[in-house]
Design a protein around this motif. Structure first.
Motif, PDB file in Angstrom:
ATOM      1  N   ARG A 208       0.621  -2.488   2.977  1.00 49.04           N
ATOM      2  CA  ARG A 208      -0.260  -3.638   3.488  1.00 49.04           C
ATOM      3  C   ARG A 208      -1.476  -3.992   3.212  1.00 49.04           C
ATOM      4  NH1 ARG A 208      -3.577  -3.857   7.856  1.00 49.04           N
ATOM      5  NH2 ARG A 208      -3.852  -1.856   8.127  1.00 49.04           N
ATOM      6  N   LEU A 209      -2.057  -2.800   2.914  1.00 43.57           N
ATOM      7  CA  LEU A 209      -3.446  -3.018   2.423  1.00 43.57           C
ATOM      8  C   LEU A 209      -3.495  -3.465   0.987  1.00 43.57           C
ATOM      9  CD1 LEU A 209      -5.118   0.228   3.953  1.00 43.57           C
ATOM     10  CD2 LEU A 209      -5.511  -2.195   4.621  1.00 43.57           C
ATOM     11  N   VAL A 210      -3.024  -2.726   0.161  1.00 45.86           N
ATOM     12  CA  VAL A 210      -3.226  -3.157  -1.337  1.00 45.86           C
ATOM     13  C   VAL A 210      -1.904  -2.672  -2.129  1.00 45.86           C
ATOM     14  CG1 VAL A 210      -4.462  -2.630  -3.430  1.00 45.86           C
ATOM     15  CG2 VAL A 210      -5.764  -2.836  -1.432  1.00 45.86           C
ATOM     16  N   GLY A 211      -1.100  -1.656  -1.668  1.00 44.95           N
ATOM     17  CA  GLY A 211       0.098  -1.223  -2.216  1.00 44.95           C
ATOM     18  C   GLY A 211      -0.094  -0.464  -3.475  1.00 44.95           C
ATOM     19  N   VAL A 212      -1.331   0.628  -3.513  1.00 43.82           N
ATOM     20  CA  VAL A 212      -1.719   1.440  -4.407  1.00 43.82           C
ATOM     21  C   VAL A 212      -1.974   2.853  -3.928  1.00 43.82           C
ATOM     22  CG1 VAL A 212      -2.536  -0.149  -6.059  1.00 43.82           C
ATOM     23  CG2 VAL A 212      -3.828   1.118  -4.421  1.00 43.82           C
ATOM     24  N   SER A 213      -2.394   3.913  -4.341  1.00 41.97           N
ATOM     25  CA  SER A 213      -2.653   5.120  -3.879  1.00 41.97           C
ATOM     26  C   SER A 213      -3.433   4.971  -2.849  1.00 41.97           C
ATOM     27  CB  SER A 213      -3.108   6.171  -5.019  1.00 41.97           C
ATOM     28  OG  SER A 213      -4.458   5.563  -5.265  1.00 41.97           O
ATOM     29  N   TRP A 214      -3.127   6.086  -1.617  1.00 40.91           N
ATOM     30  CA  TRP A 214      -3.839   6.161  -0.513  1.00 40.91           C
ATOM     31  C   TRP A 214      -4.312   7.384  -0.266  1.00 40.91           C
ATOM     32  CZ3 TRP A 214      -1.793   9.710   2.742  1.00 40.91           C
ATOM     33  CH2 TRP A 214      -0.630   9.870   2.716  1.00 40.91           C
ATOM     34  N   ALA A 215      -5.363   7.569   0.834  1.00 36.44           N
ATOM     35  CA  ALA A 215      -5.719   8.838   1.460  1.00 36.44           C
ATOM     36  C   ALA A 215      -6.166   8.660   2.691  1.00 36.44           C
ATOM     37  CB  ALA A 215      -6.901   9.421   0.263  1.00 36.44           C
ATOM     38  N   GLU A 216      -6.043   9.819   3.422  1.00 31.07           N
ATOM     39  CA  GLU A 216      -6.540   9.691   4.883  1.00 31.07           C
ATOM     40  C   GLU A 216      -7.461  11.008   4.906  1.00 31.07           C
ATOM     41  OE1 GLU A 216      -4.172   7.942   8.153  1.00 31.07           O
ATOM     42  OE2 GLU A 216      -4.275  10.171   8.901  1.00 31.07           O
ATOM     43  N   TRP A 217      -8.676  10.761   5.447  1.00 29.11           N
ATOM     44  CA  TRP A 217      -9.560  11.830   5.612  1.00 29.11           C
ATOM     45  C   TRP A 217      -9.747  12.036   7.231  1.00 29.11           C
ATOM     46  CZ3 TRP A 217     -10.578   7.836   2.029  1.00 29.11           C
ATOM     47  CH2 TRP A 217     -10.512   8.551   0.546  1.00 29.11           C
ATOM     48  N   SER A 218      -9.461  12.976   7.689  1.00 26.67           N
ATOM     49  CA  SER A 218      -9.430  13.492   9.024  1.00 26.67           C
ATOM     50  C   SER A 218     -10.805  14.153   9.378  1.00 26.67           C
ATOM     51  CB  SER A 218      -8.319  14.327   9.439  1.00 26.67           C
ATOM     52  OG  SER A 218      -8.656  14.943  10.685  1.00 26.67           O
ATOM     53  N   LEU A 219     -11.708  13.386  10.265  1.00 21.21           N
ATOM     54  CA  LEU A 219     -13.070  13.713  10.520  1.00 21.21           C
ATOM     55  C   LEU A 219     -12.971  14.803  11.264  1.00 21.21           C
ATOM     56  CD1 LEU A 219     -14.201  10.196  10.544  1.00 21.21           C
ATOM     57  CD2 LEU A 219     -14.124  11.520   8.701  1.00 21.21           C
ATOM     58  N   GLY A 220     -12.000  15.094  12.129  1.00 24.49           N
ATOM     59  CA  GLY A 220     -12.127  16.284  13.004  1.00 24.49           C
ATOM     60  C   GLY A 220     -12.277  17.549  12.413  1.00 24.49           C
ATOM     61  N   ASP A 221     -11.345  17.676  11.398  1.00 28.12           N
ATOM     62  CA  ASP A 221     -11.221  18.962  10.875  1.00 28.12           C
ATOM     63  C   ASP A 221     -11.509  18.929   9.257  1.00 28.12           C
ATOM     64  OD1 ASP A 221      -9.007  17.803   9.939  1.00 28.12           O
ATOM     65  OD2 ASP A 221      -7.840  19.345  10.500  1.00 28.12           O
ATOM     66  N   GLY A 222     -11.900  17.708   8.831  1.00 28.25           N
ATOM     67  CA  GLY A 222     -12.166  17.631   7.263  1.00 28.25           C
ATOM     68  C   GLY A 222     -11.078  17.820   6.387  1.00 28.25           C
ATOM     69  N   SER A 223      -9.723  17.865   6.962  1.00 27.58           N
ATOM     70  CA  SER A 223      -8.791  17.829   6.096  1.00 27.58           C
ATOM     71  C   SER A 223      -8.490  16.453   5.375  1.00 27.58           C
ATOM     72  CB  SER A 223      -7.424  18.124   6.745  1.00 27.58           C
ATOM     73  OG  SER A 223      -7.093  17.319   7.982  1.00 27.58           O
ATOM     74  N   VAL A 224      -7.601  16.523   4.393  1.00 29.80           N
ATOM     75  CA  VAL A 224      -7.480  15.341   3.653  1.00 29.80           C
ATOM     76  C   VAL A 224      -5.710  15.269   3.204  1.00 29.80           C
ATOM     77  CG1 VAL A 224      -7.901  13.908   1.492  1.00 29.80           C
ATOM     78  CG2 VAL A 224      -9.456  15.322   2.468  1.00 29.80           C
ATOM     79  N   GLU A 225      -5.164  14.117   3.665  1.00 31.32           N
ATOM     80  CA  GLU A 225      -3.648  13.892   3.093  1.00 31.32           C
ATOM     81  C   GLU A 225      -3.736  12.688   2.263  1.00 31.32           C
ATOM     82  OE1 GLU A 225      -0.460  14.250   5.504  1.00 31.32           O
ATOM     83  OE2 GLU A 225      -1.728  14.498   7.537  1.00 31.32           O
ATOM     84  N   ALA A 226      -3.068  12.855   1.143  1.00 28.48           N
ATOM     85  CA  ALA A 226      -3.262  11.673   0.020  1.00 28.48           C
ATOM     86  C   ALA A 226      -1.966  11.712  -0.430  1.00 28.48           C
ATOM     87  CB  ALA A 226      -4.232  12.100  -1.090  1.00 28.48           C
ATOM     88  N   SER A 227      -1.428  10.316  -1.124  1.00 28.49           N
ATOM     89  CA  SER A 227      -0.393  10.105  -2.089  1.00 28.49           C
ATOM     90  C   SER A 227      -0.309  10.910  -3.323  1.00 28.49           C
ATOM     91  CB  SER A 227      -0.386   8.495  -2.292  1.00 28.49           C
ATOM     92  OG  SER A 227      -1.438   8.152  -3.034  1.00 28.49           O
ATOM     93  N   SER A 228       0.502  10.928  -3.927  1.00 26.39           N
ATOM     94  CA  SER A 228       0.617  11.702  -5.151  1.00 26.39           C
ATOM     95  C   SER A 228      -0.118  11.234  -6.305  1.00 26.39           C
ATOM     96  CB  SER A 228       2.237  11.701  -5.647  1.00 26.39           C
ATOM     97  OG  SER A 228       2.823  10.429  -5.647  1.00 26.39           O
ATOM     98  N   GLY A 229      -0.403   9.687  -6.113  1.00 24.40           N
ATOM     99  CA  GLY A 229      -1.107   8.936  -7.248  1.00 24.40           C
ATOM    100  C   GLY A 229      -2.682   9.064  -6.858  1.00 24.40           C
ATOM    101  N   PHE A 230      -3.249   9.739  -5.820  1.00 23.31           N
ATOM    102  CA  PHE A 230      -4.449   9.637  -5.550  1.00 23.31           C
ATOM    103  C   PHE A 230      -5.235  10.356  -6.336  1.00 23.31           C
ATOM    104  CE2 PHE A 230      -8.160  11.276  -2.878  1.00 23.31           C
ATOM    105  CZ  PHE A 230      -8.605  10.104  -2.607  1.00 23.31           C
ATOM    106  N   GLY A 231      -4.924  11.599  -6.709  1.00 18.72           N
ATOM    107  CA  GLY A 231      -5.957  12.218  -7.820  1.00 18.72           C
ATOM    108  C   GLY A 231      -5.741  11.412  -9.202  1.00 18.72           C
ATOM    109  N   ASN A 232      -4.498  11.014  -9.625  1.00 18.91           N
ATOM    110  CA  ASN A 232      -4.725  10.328 -10.766  1.00 18.91           C
ATOM    111  C   ASN A 232      -5.552   9.245 -10.769  1.00 18.91           C
ATOM    112  OD1 ASN A 232      -3.419   9.942 -13.504  1.00 18.91           O
ATOM    113  ND2 ASN A 232      -2.614   7.919 -12.362  1.00 18.91           N
ATOM    114  N   ALA A 233      -5.729   8.335  -9.618  1.00 20.55           N
ATOM    115  CA  ALA A 233      -6.551   7.301  -9.619  1.00 20.55           C
ATOM    116  C   ALA A 233      -8.022   7.664  -9.925  1.00 20.55           C
ATOM    117  CB  ALA A 233      -6.477   6.729  -8.238  1.00 20.55           C
TER     118      ALA A 233
END
Length: 589
Positions: A208-233
């Protein structure tokens, strides 16, 4: 407080020692911003937990002991790979008709889910059936109560629907649980099942936003979930854990760090979307488009930042090259404008106003000129009217090939040559031939078309030649007609054949007659033909004089300007010029 949970800090190969003071100040501001939001999340979770455990206003409800779940049912549910919580509805009372939902059991997949995804101590120890929203008070603010109530009332399965809820974790951290939940009736029980819907939701959001790699930063515990292409970006190795927002800030220069801070700040303060370009300087130089949005429950603070990142390095570098080319083109255009201004002033110098002695010879004259849209503001159109020593009048209009200084130079040569040659008193046929010789001697590219005429006021006679030019129009008593070409037809344009000879046509004029000379830019259109263009011109002339053409040079001037407007509009495809002369009286001079 650190941006990542204790014990899970990723290695930081991109952090360079000796950061300058402005960058350290900006990093500290970003860290404080994230810490403040983590505090708000914890305060919100505590309020939700306290509200869920508060006693009902109607007082304690007498609950009958919950019947144990049949062992065969538990064995069946344990075989399912989907986590299931078993809920038993307890009917309400007259004072409080809402049913109570008891958490009576859960299957093996649910227990394994808790062990894998929930930190120790986030749930109270299991002591037997308990009201669901006392065991999980933050679940009360999600869609789960509605799904349970609908399934209990209708006996039909409900969902799946996305649900997010927080759980308190160790060290004052807050864990966010994101799932797709379903409620399925099973006899007198309700089966509340859930699956990790977070990854599928994130995939949809990334599209919906752009159609590319994504990440989500949880501000409560500092954890990060990301797509497989995020690190490559980011240019990180596959083994490198995705960085937190603070670590992301350490990978860029000061200007981009300001942009990241503003984006995160805006999202946390309620902006639905924030975006910026981030110029990473390590581990390698690249430019990312950062598009972020807040993740929040229906009420309460933002508890995560979701973003997509698109590597736009090639695009931005191409854009920089395009901007450089634009600047160069602008400079060239400015140089061309300077040349055009010189040409325009030269044109003004060689096309003076009409001589006042025309009126003494029974003639009024007016002209209108409009340059080609987007061209160098001036072309090769020219005209000339002059009273000769013999009392006759020279009337001419021509169109030199091209635009700019070259066209103006040729136009000036022909105009001044004609003015001098006309003083010889020779016939217009000979004048046109001489002018053709001048154009031929100027070079292969020096071609032009022209109408060369001499008017005899004492006889009311107009003798004219045509060198490849559109024929004049005679306007008599409001009716325009094209004049027939000279005997043998129009001659070749000037500058084409050195020995070309020309013949003259003769037109007898009356008082009130108007003769129109014009350049082909007034009528020619792409994809049209000469007959159609000429018909359009005659209609325009007739329409322009439909209300009559009053006497006086001012009225004649207004008429030719109106005619040019009717035929060219605001965007002309070529230079357009009209020269009109009107016979006021014959026998003068």
């Amino acid at each position: 407080m650190a941006d990542e949970p204790a014990g899970s800090d990723p290695p930081r190969p991109w952090t360079a020692p000796g950061d300058d003071a402005p960058r350290r100040v900006r990093l500290k501001a970003l860290e404080l911003l994230l810490t403040e939001q983590r505090f708000r999340i914890g305060r919100h979770v505590s309020a939700c937990r306290d509200a869920g455990r508060a006693p009902r206003p109607a007082g304690p409800r007498p609950l009958r002991p919950a019947a144990a779940v049949d062992a065969s049912v538990l064995r069946l549910l344990d075989s399912l790979p989907v986590p299931v919580t078993i809920v038993r509805p307890v009917p309400g009372s007259a004072a409080d008709p809402e049913p109570e939902f008891l958490h009576v059991a859960q299957n093996r997949a649910a227990r394994e889910y808790g062990d894998r995804h929930l930190p120790p101590g986030s749930l109270p120890p299991w002591t037997g059936p308990v009201p669901l929203f006392e065991r999980l008070p933050t679940l009360a603010s999600t869609v789960v109560p509605r799904l349970l109530a609908e399934a209990h009332r209708t006996g039909r399965a409900q969902g799946p629907e996305p649900a997010d809820w927080p759980l308190p974790g160790p060290d004052d951290l807050t864990v966010r649980v994101s799932s797709e939940v379903r409620v399925t009736p099973a006899g007198d029980l309700l089966l509340l099942s859930w699956e990790r819907g977070h990854e599928s939701v994130m995939a949809q959001e990334a599209q919906r936003l752009v159609g590319v790699s994504w990440a989500e930063w949880s501000l409560g515990d500092g954890s990060v979930e990301a797509s497989s292409g995020f690190g490559n970006a980011l240019g990180l190795p596959a083994s490198q854990p995705p960085p937190g927002l603070l670590e992301l800030g350490r990978m860029m220069g000061t200007e981009s760090l300001d942009a990241l801070y503003r984006s995160v700040h805006d999202v946390l303060l309620g902006a639905p979307l924030a975006e910026c370009d981030l110029h990473l300087t390590r581990p390698e130089d690249r430019i990312l488009r950062f598009v972020a949005e807040p993740v929040r429950p229906p009420s309460g603070p933002v508890w995560a930042v979701r973003a997509v990142l698109h590597d736009v390095t090639a695009d931005r570098r191409s854009r920089a090259l395009a901007e450089r080319a634009t600047r160069e083109a602008r400079a060239q255009r400015e140089r061309a404008d300077a040349v055009a201004e010189v040409a325009e002033r030269l044109r003004d110098a060689v096309l003076p106003a009409f001589p006042s002695e025309l009126a003494r010879h029974g003639v009024e004259a007016a002209a209108a000129y409009r340059p080609e849209a987007g061209a160098a503001r001036v072309g090769g159109d020219w005209y000339k009217t002059r009273v000769l020593p013999s009392g006759k009048l020279l009337v001419a209009l021509g169109d030199a090939r091209g635009h700019g200084l070259d066209a103006v130079t040729l136009m000036a040569k022909l105009r001044y040559a004609l003015a001098g040659l006309a003083y010889t008193g020779e016939w217009v046929e000979r004048l046109t031939g001489w002018l053709n010789t001048v154009a031929c001697d100027d070079g292969e590219e020096s071609t032009a078309t022209a109408i060369i005429a001499r008017y005899h006021p004492d006889r009311g006679l107009l003798r004219w030649t045509c060198a490849g030019h559109p024929p004049p129009i005679l306007l008599r008593e409001g009716v325009p007609v094209l004049l027939d070409p000279p005997p043998g037809g129009p001659g070749m344009p000037l500058g084409v054949l050195p020995d070309e000879s020309y013949t003259a046509a003769e037109t007898w004029l009356r008082p009130g007659d108007v003769v129109l000379l014009y350049s082909d830019g007034l009528i020619e259109r792409r994809g049209s033909d000469l007959d159609r263009d000429s018909s359009r011109l005659l209609r325009a002339v007739e329409d322009a004089v439909a209300g009559g053409l009053p006497p006086g040079r001012e009225a004649l001037d207004a008429f030719v300007r109106d005619l040019v407007d009717r035929l060219t509009g605001p965007h002309t495809e070529d230079d357009a010029t009209v020269l009109a002369f009107r016979v006021v009286d014959t026998g003068t001079g």
